[in-house]
Design a protein around this motif. Sequence first.
Motif, PDB file in Angstrom:
ATOM      1  N   ALA A 274      -1.682   6.223  -6.564  1.00  8.58           N
ATOM      2  CA  ALA A 274      -2.423   5.862  -5.362  1.00  8.58           C
ATOM      3  C   ALA A 274      -3.488   4.809  -5.660  1.00  8.58           C
ATOM      4  O   ALA A 274      -4.081   4.780  -6.733  1.00  8.58           O
ATOM      5  CB  ALA A 274      -3.082   7.100  -4.767  1.00  8.58           C
ATOM      6  N   VAL A 275      -3.707   3.953  -4.683  1.00  9.53           N
ATOM      7  CA  VAL A 275      -4.818   2.995  -4.703  1.00  9.53           C
ATOM      8  C   VAL A 275      -5.607   3.244  -3.427  1.00  9.53           C
ATOM      9  O   VAL A 275      -5.074   3.115  -2.322  1.00  9.53           O
ATOM     10  CB  VAL A 275      -4.318   1.536  -4.749  1.00  9.53           C
ATOM     11  CG1 VAL A 275      -5.503   0.572  -4.661  1.00  9.53           C
ATOM     12  CG2 VAL A 275      -3.516   1.287  -6.008  1.00  9.53           C
ATOM     13  N   VAL A 276      -6.871   3.619  -3.589  1.00  7.02           N
ATOM     14  CA  VAL A 276      -7.677   4.085  -2.457  1.00  7.02           C
ATOM     15  C   VAL A 276      -8.779   3.082  -2.135  1.00  7.02           C
ATOM     16  O   VAL A 276      -9.442   2.559  -3.030  1.00  7.02           O
ATOM     17  CB  VAL A 276      -8.302   5.460  -2.761  1.00  7.02           C
ATOM     18  CG1 VAL A 276      -9.169   5.932  -1.595  1.00  7.02           C
ATOM     19  CG2 VAL A 276      -7.209   6.486  -3.040  1.00  7.02           C
ATOM     20  N   VAL A 277      -8.974   2.863  -0.828  1.00  4.68           N
ATOM     21  CA  VAL A 277     -10.033   1.969  -0.348  1.00  4.68           C
ATOM     22  C   VAL A 277     -11.134   2.813   0.280  1.00  4.68           C
ATOM     23  O   VAL A 277     -10.874   3.591   1.200  1.00  4.68           O
ATOM     24  CB  VAL A 277      -9.497   0.977   0.702  1.00  4.68           C
ATOM     25  CG1 VAL A 277     -10.566  -0.042   1.060  1.00  4.68           C
ATOM     26  CG2 VAL A 277      -8.238   0.297   0.201  1.00  4.68           C
ATOM     27  N   GLY A 278     -12.348   2.659  -0.233  1.00  4.50           N
ATOM     28  CA  GLY A 278     -13.477   3.392   0.326  1.00  4.50           C
ATOM     29  C   GLY A 278     -13.934   2.791   1.639  1.00  4.50           C
ATOM     30  O   GLY A 278     -13.524   1.694   2.022  1.00  4.50           O
ATOM     31  N   PRO A 279     -14.824   3.476   2.338  1.00  2.00           N
ATOM     32  CA  PRO A 279     -15.343   2.947   3.605  1.00  2.00           C
ATOM     33  C   PRO A 279     -16.193   1.706   3.375  1.00  2.00           C
ATOM     34  O   PRO A 279     -16.704   1.472   2.280  1.00  2.00           O
ATOM     35  CB  PRO A 279     -16.191   4.106   4.144  1.00  2.00           C
ATOM     36  CG  PRO A 279     -16.580   4.890   2.928  1.00  2.00           C
ATOM     37  CD  PRO A 279     -15.416   4.784   1.996  1.00  2.00           C
TER      38      PRO A 279
ATOM     39  N   ARG B 288       0.236   2.257  -0.171  1.00  2.00           N
ATOM     40  CA  ARG B 288      -0.604   1.558  -1.149  1.00  2.00           C
ATOM     41  C   ARG B 288      -1.005   0.215  -0.571  1.00  2.00           C
ATOM     42  O   ARG B 288      -0.138  -0.616  -0.338  1.00  2.00           O
ATOM     43  CB  ARG B 288       0.175   1.328  -2.464  1.00  2.00           C
ATOM     44  CG  ARG B 288      -0.013   2.429  -3.498  1.00  2.00           C
ATOM     45  CD  ARG B 288       0.894   2.174  -4.681  1.00  2.00           C
ATOM     46  NE  ARG B 288       0.656   0.905  -5.345  1.00  2.00           N
ATOM     47  CZ  ARG B 288       0.145   0.778  -6.575  1.00  2.00           C
ATOM     48  NH1 ARG B 288      -0.219   1.848  -7.251  1.00  2.00           N
ATOM     49  NH2 ARG B 288       0.003  -0.406  -7.130  1.00  2.00           N
ATOM     50  N   PRO B 289      -2.302  -0.014  -0.348  1.00  2.00           N
ATOM     51  CA  PRO B 289      -3.414   0.919  -0.521  1.00  2.00           C
ATOM     52  C   PRO B 289      -3.530   1.875   0.662  1.00  2.00           C
ATOM     53  O   PRO B 289      -2.934   1.641   1.712  1.00  2.00           O
ATOM     54  CB  PRO B 289      -4.618  -0.013  -0.579  1.00  2.00           C
ATOM     55  CG  PRO B 289      -4.228  -1.156   0.318  1.00  2.00           C
ATOM     56  CD  PRO B 289      -2.750  -1.349   0.097  1.00  2.00           C
ATOM     57  N   VAL B 290      -4.306   2.944   0.468  1.00  2.00           N
ATOM     58  CA  VAL B 290      -4.569   3.906   1.532  1.00  2.00           C
ATOM     59  C   VAL B 290      -6.077   4.047   1.662  1.00  2.00           C
ATOM     60  O   VAL B 290      -6.806   4.032   0.671  1.00  2.00           O
ATOM     61  CB  VAL B 290      -3.907   5.269   1.220  1.00  2.00           C
ATOM     62  CG1 VAL B 290      -4.442   5.857  -0.091  1.00  2.00           C
ATOM     63  CG2 VAL B 290      -4.114   6.252   2.363  1.00  2.00           C
TER      64      VAL B 290
ATOM     65  N   ALA C 170      -7.687  -5.246   0.694  1.00  2.00           N
ATOM     66  CA  ALA C 170      -7.346  -4.622  -0.587  1.00  2.00           C
ATOM     67  C   ALA C 170      -5.920  -4.929  -1.006  1.00  2.00           C
ATOM     68  O   ALA C 170      -5.592  -4.900  -2.201  1.00  2.00           O
ATOM     69  CB  ALA C 170      -7.553  -3.116  -0.506  1.00  2.00           C
ATOM     70  N   ALA C 171      -5.063  -5.234  -0.032  1.00  2.00           N
ATOM     71  CA  ALA C 171      -3.670  -5.565  -0.355  1.00  2.00           C
ATOM     72  C   ALA C 171      -3.573  -6.785  -1.267  1.00  2.00           C
ATOM     73  O   ALA C 171      -2.588  -6.943  -1.996  1.00  2.00           O
ATOM     74  CB  ALA C 171      -2.882  -5.800   0.932  1.00  2.00           C
ATOM     75  N   SER C 172      -4.614  -7.634  -1.284  1.00  2.00           N
ATOM     76  CA  SER C 172      -4.568  -8.833  -2.113  1.00  2.00           C
ATOM     77  C   SER C 172      -4.694  -8.519  -3.597  1.00  2.00           C
ATOM     78  O   SER C 172      -4.317  -9.327  -4.438  1.00  2.00           O
ATOM     79  CB  SER C 172      -5.680  -9.801  -1.702  1.00  2.00           C
ATOM     80  OG  SER C 172      -6.959  -9.224  -1.920  1.00  2.00           O
ATOM     81  N   VAL C 173      -5.220  -7.333  -3.936  1.00  2.00           N
ATOM     82  CA  VAL C 173      -5.400  -6.969  -5.345  1.00  2.00           C
ATOM     83  C   VAL C 173      -4.598  -5.736  -5.750  1.00  2.00           C
ATOM     84  O   VAL C 173      -4.607  -5.348  -6.913  1.00  2.00           O
ATOM     85  CB  VAL C 173      -6.891  -6.737  -5.676  1.00  2.00           C
ATOM     86  CG1 VAL C 173      -7.696  -8.005  -5.464  1.00  2.00           C
ATOM     87  CG2 VAL C 173      -7.475  -5.582  -4.862  1.00  2.00           C
TER      88      VAL C 173
END
Length: 393
Positions: free
Chosen positions: A257-262, A292-294, A246-249
């Motif tokens: 906040a930018v959140v990453v789902g499972p 960011r992201p978390v 996700a760090a690439s985008v």
Amino acid sequence: MSPTGPAARASATQQLRAATGSLGTAAMARMEADRPWFREMSAEDRSWVGMIVQAGVKSFVDWFADGGGSDIGDDDVVIEVFGVAPRAMAGVVDLHQTVDLIKLTIDEVEANIARLVDPDVLAEIHAAILRYGREIAFATAEVYARAAEVRGRWDARLEALAVDAVLRAETDESVLSRASAVGWTARGEVAVVVGTAPAEASGQQTGVFEDVRRAAKEGGLDALSAVQGHLLVVILGGVTAPEADAASVVHLFGEGAVVVGPVASDLSHAHLSASVALGALRAAVGWPHAPRPVSAHDLLPERILAGDETARLEAIEEIYAPLNDARGELVETLVAYFANGGGIEATSRSLFVHANTVRYRLGQIGDLTGLTPSVPRDALVLQLALVLGRQGV
């Protein structure tokens, strides 16, 4: 150079018209010999290219016959030159190849023109060829640019529909087809990333789509994206380490906040990742200094306190249950550890065990849950899991 008279021009035009077929044939032969990409095309596609070449030569002759003084508009090019080919050709011959095709045809006409027309009009025809070649190349570039813009808007619309269907858990075959049409290769596991859309994304869906796709591709990932209200939703495919991927985008999102789902197994199950990510994003305000992201998992305490039922079940099933099922004294030790302010010696005295036994059990807790009781944030998660587990909710 003085202009030729009407009679000389008419004679030259007549000679050019008579040679149109031979000029087109010569250009095709040159293309067959010098352009590997042309030889690799199917017989049908080569036939269409041949028709384009013939139409281009005829268009030049008609333009020259009319005086050769008017600019060549891009609509003229579409109608007179490319109108003979089907729309599917746009996906077979790219802009670079089209310009190469035009240049080669013009070169071939120039190479053969001396033996076809009278010497007194040769200089004027050469000048006309140079001007025609330049203008048709510019017009062709504009045609491709316009087509790319339209295609980009259409792709962005398809992509938005696919993302919307994922969010609504309605991922059927039609959605998979739309995703495939915009470059989704259905490889590997997926994860949904959500955050605030950048301010410039308002009304610029196409730009967001292109930026996300480019950034994801550089990271070796597939991507689908859409602006949903004030949010930017990105579905990443081929993930191996969700937060790192996700760090690439992440730089394409707005503030906050930018959140990453499972991780989900595929696009058909991406709604599970999206649901958790969106719930975590709503709760993320409770941790203003989150990275960011978390990951949604790292926001577990905020999600629990926000009333997220998925988070409550996650705490019970992934944290409390493993501790309770492993050895009864692990839960007892953890409760005593927190009750004694995280002191090893005080905990050992309250449990009537050696301090090293407490340390060993705390290590087991860390191995089972991935959480270290001595780390304040991990301790918060563990305490909430203890409460929920004992409540049996």
